[in-house]
Design an enzyme around this catalytic site. Structure first.
Site, mmCIF file in Angstrom:
data_model
loop_
_atom_site.group_PDB
_atom_site.id
_atom_site.type_symbol
_atom_site.label_atom_id
_atom_site.label_comp_id
_atom_site.label_asym_id
_atom_site.label_seq_id
_atom_site.Cartn_x
_atom_site.Cartn_y
_atom_site.Cartn_z
ATOM 1 N N ASN A 8 14.358 -0.808 7.041
ATOM 2 C CA ASN A 8 15.112 -1.129 5.825
ATOM 3 C C ASN A 8 16.359 -0.244 5.850
ATOM 4 O OD1 ASN A 8 16.160 -1.516 3.292
ATOM 5 N ND2 ASN A 8 14.459 -0.542 2.192
ATOM 6 N N TRP A 9 17.453 -0.858 6.266
ATOM 7 C CA TRP A 9 18.682 -0.058 6.429
ATOM 8 C C TRP A 9 19.306 0.335 5.094
ATOM 9 C CZ3 TRP A 9 22.033 -2.471 11.001
ATOM 10 C CH2 TRP A 9 21.290 -2.399 12.180
ATOM 11 N N LYS A 10 18.845 -0.299 4.014
ATOM 12 C CA LYS A 10 19.438 -0.071 2.682
ATOM 13 C C LYS A 10 20.949 -0.283 2.741
ATOM 14 C CE LYS A 10 15.545 2.802 1.568
ATOM 15 N NZ LYS A 10 14.941 3.793 0.685
ATOM 16 N N HIS A 98 11.918 -4.217 -3.989
ATOM 17 C CA HIS A 98 11.972 -2.807 -3.583
ATOM 18 C C HIS A 98 12.107 -1.948 -4.835
ATOM 19 C CE1 HIS A 98 13.325 0.963 -1.886
ATOM 20 N NE2 HIS A 98 12.806 0.547 -0.747
ATOM 21 N N GLU A 100 13.888 0.442 -5.523
ATOM 22 C CA GLU A 100 15.270 0.717 -5.930
ATOM 23 C C GLU A 100 15.834 -0.446 -6.736
ATOM 24 O OE1 GLU A 100 16.626 1.728 -2.002
ATOM 25 O OE2 GLU A 100 15.412 3.543 -2.085
ATOM 26 N N GLU A 169 4.694 1.055 -1.244
ATOM 27 C CA GLU A 169 5.656 2.153 -1.150
ATOM 28 C C GLU A 169 5.580 3.009 -2.406
ATOM 29 O OE1 GLU A 169 9.043 1.149 1.814
ATOM 30 O OE2 GLU A 169 9.636 0.456 -0.165
ATOM 31 N N GLY A 175 12.305 8.250 0.540
ATOM 32 C CA GLY A 175 13.504 9.052 0.759
ATOM 33 C C GLY A 175 13.359 10.508 0.373
ATOM 34 N N SER A 213 8.974 7.570 3.501
ATOM 35 C CA SER A 213 9.086 8.722 4.406
ATOM 36 C C SER A 213 8.191 8.614 5.639
ATOM 37 C CB SER A 213 8.832 10.038 3.667
ATOM 38 O OG SER A 213 9.804 10.226 2.645
ATOM 39 N N GLY A 234 12.718 3.402 6.067
ATOM 40 C CA GLY A 234 14.085 3.566 5.575
ATOM 41 C C GLY A 234 14.885 4.490 6.482
HETATM 42 P P1 PGA Z 1 12.233 5.957 3.485
HETATM 43 O O1 PGA Z 1 12.447 4.553 2.723
HETATM 44 O O2 PGA Z 1 11.540 5.650 4.775
HETATM 45 O O3 PGA Z 1 13.628 6.487 3.673
HETATM 46 O O4 PGA Z 1 11.405 6.804 2.568
HETATM 47 C C1 PGA Z 1 11.471 3.541 2.794
HETATM 48 C C2 PGA Z 1 11.890 2.397 1.932
HETATM 49 O O5 PGA Z 1 12.486 2.630 0.856
HETATM 50 O O6 PGA Z 1 11.665 1.228 2.270
#
Ligand code: PGA
Length: 252
Positions: A8-10, A98, A100, A169, A175, A213, A234
Protein backbone atom coordinates in the site's frame (compact mmCIF):
# COMPACT_ATOMS: atom_id res chain seq x y z
CA UNK A 1 -3.97 -21.27 -0.14
CA UNK A 2 -1.34 -18.98 -1.60
CA UNK A 3 -0.54 -16.01 0.60
CA UNK A 4 -0.93 -12.46 -0.71
CA UNK A 5 1.61 -9.72 -0.06
CA UNK A 6 0.14 -6.37 -1.06
CA UNK A 7 2.00 -3.08 -0.93
CA UNK A 8 0.00 0.00 0.00
CA UNK A 9 2.03 2.90 -1.31
CA UNK A 10 -0.43 5.43 0.17
CA UNK A 11 0.12 9.00 -1.12
CA UNK A 12 3.75 8.46 -2.07
CA UNK A 13 5.62 8.26 -5.35
CA UNK A 14 6.40 10.14 -8.53
CA UNK A 15 6.90 9.02 -12.12
CA UNK A 16 10.65 8.71 -11.51
CA UNK A 17 10.45 7.12 -8.05
CA UNK A 18 7.84 4.58 -9.19
CA UNK A 19 9.99 3.45 -12.08
CA UNK A 20 13.05 3.06 -9.84
CA UNK A 21 11.04 1.04 -7.30
CA UNK A 22 9.56 -1.21 -9.99
CA UNK A 23 12.99 -1.79 -11.52
CA UNK A 24 14.38 -2.81 -8.15
CA UNK A 25 11.44 -5.17 -7.59
CA UNK A 26 11.87 -6.69 -11.06
CA UNK A 27 15.54 -7.34 -10.33
CA UNK A 28 14.64 -9.13 -7.10
CA UNK A 29 11.81 -11.20 -8.56
CA UNK A 30 13.77 -13.26 -11.07
CA UNK A 31 12.41 -16.43 -9.43
CA UNK A 32 8.62 -16.53 -9.36
CA UNK A 33 7.46 -15.91 -5.78
CA UNK A 34 5.57 -18.58 -3.85
CA UNK A 35 2.91 -16.03 -2.93
CA UNK A 36 0.69 -13.61 -4.80
CA UNK A 37 2.03 -10.07 -4.93
CA UNK A 38 0.25 -6.78 -5.51
CA UNK A 39 1.03 -3.08 -5.41
CA UNK A 40 -1.75 -0.63 -4.59
CA UNK A 41 -0.67 2.72 -5.97
CA UNK A 42 -2.12 6.23 -6.20
CA UNK A 43 -4.77 6.40 -8.94
CA UNK A 44 -2.87 8.85 -11.21
CA UNK A 45 -0.04 6.32 -11.50
CA UNK A 46 -2.09 3.23 -12.37
CA UNK A 47 -1.53 3.69 -16.11
CA UNK A 48 2.20 4.18 -15.58
CA UNK A 49 2.43 1.07 -13.43
CA UNK A 50 0.50 -0.95 -15.96
CA UNK A 51 2.93 0.13 -18.69
CA UNK A 52 6.00 -0.53 -16.53
CA UNK A 53 4.71 -4.00 -15.69
CA UNK A 54 4.07 -4.85 -19.33
CA UNK A 55 7.72 -4.34 -20.24
CA UNK A 56 9.21 -6.23 -17.29
CA UNK A 57 8.59 -9.98 -17.48
CA UNK A 58 9.52 -10.50 -13.82
CA UNK A 59 6.55 -8.34 -12.83
CA UNK A 60 3.94 -10.02 -15.01
CA UNK A 61 2.39 -11.81 -12.04
CA UNK A 62 2.33 -8.71 -9.83
CA UNK A 63 -1.27 -7.56 -9.47
CA UNK A 64 -2.13 -3.92 -9.81
CA UNK A 65 -4.31 -2.33 -7.16
CA UNK A 66 -5.89 1.00 -6.28
CA UNK A 67 -6.34 2.47 -2.81
CA UNK A 68 -9.97 3.58 -2.96
CA UNK A 69 -13.00 3.44 -5.24
CA UNK A 70 -16.31 5.23 -5.54
CA UNK A 71 -19.42 3.42 -4.36
CA UNK A 72 -21.19 4.92 -7.40
CA UNK A 73 -21.04 3.45 -10.90
CA UNK A 74 -20.66 6.71 -12.89
CA UNK A 75 -21.96 10.24 -13.20
CA UNK A 76 -21.86 13.53 -11.31
CA UNK A 77 -19.39 12.63 -8.55
CA UNK A 78 -16.57 15.10 -9.04
CA UNK A 79 -13.19 13.77 -7.99
CA UNK A 80 -14.28 10.17 -7.64
CA UNK A 81 -12.91 7.18 -9.52
CA UNK A 82 -15.25 4.33 -10.46
CA UNK A 83 -14.60 0.62 -10.25
CA UNK A 84 -15.11 0.36 -14.03
CA UNK A 85 -12.31 2.89 -14.55
CA UNK A 86 -10.01 0.88 -12.29
CA UNK A 87 -10.89 -2.25 -14.22
CA UNK A 88 -10.16 -0.41 -17.48
CA UNK A 89 -6.68 0.36 -16.14
CA UNK A 90 -6.00 -3.27 -15.33
CA UNK A 91 -6.63 -3.27 -11.58
CA UNK A 92 -7.05 -6.63 -9.92
CA UNK A 93 -7.45 -5.23 -6.40
CA UNK A 94 -8.70 -2.14 -4.64
CA UNK A 95 -8.25 -1.31 -0.97
CA UNK A 96 -11.51 -0.19 0.64
CA UNK A 97 -12.14 1.14 4.12
CA UNK A 98 -8.53 1.79 5.03
CA UNK A 99 -8.47 3.33 8.51
CA UNK A 100 -7.01 6.52 7.06
CA UNK A 101 -10.16 6.87 4.94
CA UNK A 102 -12.41 5.98 7.84
CA UNK A 103 -10.58 8.48 10.08
CA UNK A 104 -9.89 11.43 7.76
CA UNK A 105 -12.72 11.07 5.26
CA UNK A 106 -15.53 9.92 7.51
CA UNK A 107 -16.08 6.61 5.75
CA UNK A 108 -18.71 4.53 7.55
CA UNK A 109 -19.13 0.76 7.70
CA UNK A 110 -22.03 1.06 5.26
CA UNK A 111 -20.08 3.13 2.74
CA UNK A 112 -17.14 0.72 2.93
CA UNK A 113 -19.51 -2.19 2.29
CA UNK A 114 -20.98 -0.34 -0.71
CA UNK A 115 -17.49 0.30 -2.09
CA UNK A 116 -16.68 -3.40 -1.76
CA UNK A 117 -19.89 -4.15 -3.67
CA UNK A 118 -18.98 -1.70 -6.46
CA UNK A 119 -15.55 -3.33 -6.79
CA UNK A 120 -17.00 -6.84 -6.92
CA UNK A 121 -19.54 -5.79 -9.55
CA UNK A 122 -16.65 -4.64 -11.76
CA UNK A 123 -14.69 -7.85 -11.23
CA UNK A 124 -12.14 -6.32 -8.89
CA UNK A 125 -11.18 -7.91 -5.57
CA UNK A 126 -11.80 -5.50 -2.70
CA UNK A 127 -9.22 -5.63 0.09
CA UNK A 128 -11.50 -4.65 2.95
CA UNK A 129 -9.64 -3.08 5.87
CA UNK A 130 -10.93 -3.37 9.39
CA UNK A 131 -9.29 -2.75 12.76
CA UNK A 132 -9.68 -1.22 16.18
CA UNK A 133 -8.17 1.97 17.57
CA UNK A 134 -5.93 1.95 20.62
CA UNK A 135 -8.77 3.26 22.79
CA UNK A 136 -11.06 0.50 21.58
CA UNK A 137 -8.42 -2.16 22.27
CA UNK A 138 -7.70 -0.81 25.74
CA UNK A 139 -11.41 -0.78 26.52
CA UNK A 140 -11.59 -4.47 25.54
CA UNK A 141 -13.71 -3.81 22.44
CA UNK A 142 -11.42 -5.20 19.73
CA UNK A 143 -13.56 -8.19 18.86
CA UNK A 144 -16.81 -6.25 18.85
CA UNK A 145 -15.37 -3.53 16.58
CA UNK A 146 -13.83 -5.79 13.93
CA UNK A 147 -16.90 -8.03 13.88
CA UNK A 148 -19.17 -5.02 13.38
CA UNK A 149 -16.99 -3.74 10.53
CA UNK A 150 -16.90 -7.12 8.79
CA UNK A 151 -20.61 -7.77 9.42
CA UNK A 152 -21.53 -4.68 7.39
CA UNK A 153 -19.57 -6.01 4.41
CA UNK A 154 -21.12 -9.48 4.76
CA UNK A 155 -24.60 -8.01 5.03
CA UNK A 156 -24.25 -5.96 1.84
CA UNK A 157 -22.40 -8.52 -0.25
CA UNK A 158 -24.16 -11.78 0.62
CA UNK A 159 -22.73 -14.86 -1.04
CA UNK A 160 -20.13 -12.73 -2.91
CA UNK A 161 -18.34 -12.38 0.40
CA UNK A 162 -16.10 -15.32 -0.53
CA UNK A 163 -14.60 -13.10 -3.29
CA UNK A 164 -13.18 -10.46 -0.94
CA UNK A 165 -9.86 -10.17 0.83
CA UNK A 166 -9.96 -9.01 4.45
CA UNK A 167 -7.11 -6.98 5.94
CA UNK A 168 -6.97 -6.77 9.72
CA UNK A 169 -5.10 -3.58 10.49
CA UNK A 170 -5.11 -2.45 14.11
CA UNK A 171 -5.13 1.34 13.82
CA UNK A 172 -2.55 1.67 16.62
CA UNK A 173 -0.09 -0.43 14.61
CA UNK A 174 -0.31 1.50 11.32
CA UNK A 175 2.79 3.53 10.57
CA UNK A 176 3.76 3.52 14.24
CA UNK A 177 6.39 0.78 14.29
CA UNK A 178 4.20 -0.94 16.93
CA UNK A 179 3.21 -4.28 15.44
CA UNK A 180 0.58 -6.55 16.92
CA UNK A 181 2.37 -9.60 18.28
CA UNK A 182 1.85 -12.74 16.17
CA UNK A 183 -0.38 -14.09 18.96
CA UNK A 184 -2.46 -10.89 19.19
CA UNK A 185 -2.94 -10.82 15.43
CA UNK A 186 -3.73 -14.54 15.20
CA UNK A 187 -6.37 -14.23 17.92
CA UNK A 188 -8.26 -11.59 15.93
CA UNK A 189 -7.79 -13.46 12.65
CA UNK A 190 -9.35 -16.57 14.23
CA UNK A 191 -12.39 -14.52 15.24
CA UNK A 192 -12.72 -13.18 11.69
CA UNK A 193 -12.30 -16.64 10.20
CA UNK A 194 -15.12 -17.96 12.36
CA UNK A 195 -17.33 -15.04 11.33
CA UNK A 196 -16.64 -15.72 7.64
CA UNK A 197 -17.31 -19.41 8.15
CA UNK A 198 -20.73 -18.64 9.54
CA UNK A 199 -21.44 -16.43 6.50
CA UNK A 200 -20.35 -18.67 3.63
CA UNK A 201 -19.39 -22.28 3.00
CA UNK A 202 -16.61 -20.87 0.79
CA UNK A 203 -14.82 -19.18 3.70
CA UNK A 204 -11.66 -21.22 3.20
CA UNK A 205 -11.05 -19.18 0.04
CA UNK A 206 -11.04 -15.82 1.83
CA UNK A 207 -7.59 -14.48 2.58
CA UNK A 208 -7.21 -12.56 5.83
CA UNK A 209 -4.15 -10.29 5.67
CA UNK A 210 -2.45 -8.61 8.58
CA UNK A 211 -1.35 -4.99 8.25
CA UNK A 212 0.28 -2.51 10.59
CA UNK A 213 4.03 -2.07 10.72
CA UNK A 214 4.72 -5.43 9.09
CA UNK A 215 8.35 -5.29 8.02
CA UNK A 216 11.29 -7.36 6.85
CA UNK A 217 12.15 -8.35 10.43
CA UNK A 218 8.75 -9.38 11.77
CA UNK A 219 6.99 -10.70 8.64
CA UNK A 220 8.06 -14.36 8.90
CA UNK A 221 6.64 -14.84 12.40
CA UNK A 222 3.38 -13.09 11.59
CA UNK A 223 2.97 -15.03 8.35
CA UNK A 224 3.59 -18.32 10.18
CA UNK A 225 0.33 -17.95 12.11
CA UNK A 226 -2.43 -20.34 11.02
CA UNK A 227 -4.98 -17.69 10.07
CA UNK A 228 -2.66 -15.00 8.65
CA UNK A 229 -2.84 -15.38 4.88
CA UNK A 230 -0.62 -12.49 3.90
CA UNK A 231 0.16 -8.87 4.59
CA UNK A 232 -0.86 -5.36 3.64
CA UNK A 233 2.38 -3.45 3.78
CA UNK A 234 2.68 0.33 3.98
CA UNK A 235 6.07 1.86 4.76
CA UNK A 236 8.10 -1.27 4.03
CA UNK A 237 6.54 -1.55 0.55
CA UNK A 238 8.34 1.62 -0.51
CA UNK A 239 11.73 0.00 0.06
CA UNK A 240 12.32 -2.66 -2.59
CA UNK A 241 14.63 -4.79 -0.49
CA UNK A 242 12.27 -4.85 2.49
CA UNK A 243 9.27 -5.65 0.30
CA UNK A 244 11.21 -8.47 -1.39
CA UNK A 245 12.21 -9.90 1.99
CA UNK A 246 8.57 -9.95 3.06
CA UNK A 247 7.58 -11.63 -0.22
CA UNK A 248 10.25 -14.29 0.37
CA UNK A 249 8.89 -14.88 3.88
CA UNK A 250 5.45 -15.67 2.48
CA UNK A 251 5.78 -19.26 1.38
CA UNK A 252 2.67 -21.45 1.33
P1 PGA B 1 2.34 0.39 7.64
O1 PGA B 1 0.92 0.64 6.91
O2 PGA B 1 2.87 -0.91 7.13
O3 PGA B 1 3.17 1.57 7.23
O4 PGA B 1 2.05 0.36 9.11
C1 PGA B 1 0.05 -0.44 6.64
C2 PGA B 1 -1.21 0.09 6.04
O5 PGA B 1 -1.66 1.19 6.45
O6 PGA B 1 -1.80 -0.53 5.15
Amino acid sequence: MKKLIAGNWKMNGSLAANEALLDALAQGLTVAPACEVAVCVPAPYLAQLRALKSTRAALSAVGLGAQDVSAHASGAYTGEVSAAMLKDLGCRYVIVGHSERRQYHGETDVLVADKAKAALAAGITPVVCIGETLAEREAGHTEEVVKRQLAAVIHTNGHCISEIVVAYEPVWAIGTGKTASPEEAQAVHAVLRAQLKAATDQSARVKILYGGSMNAANAALLLAQGDIDGGLIGGAALKAQDFLTIIAAAHA
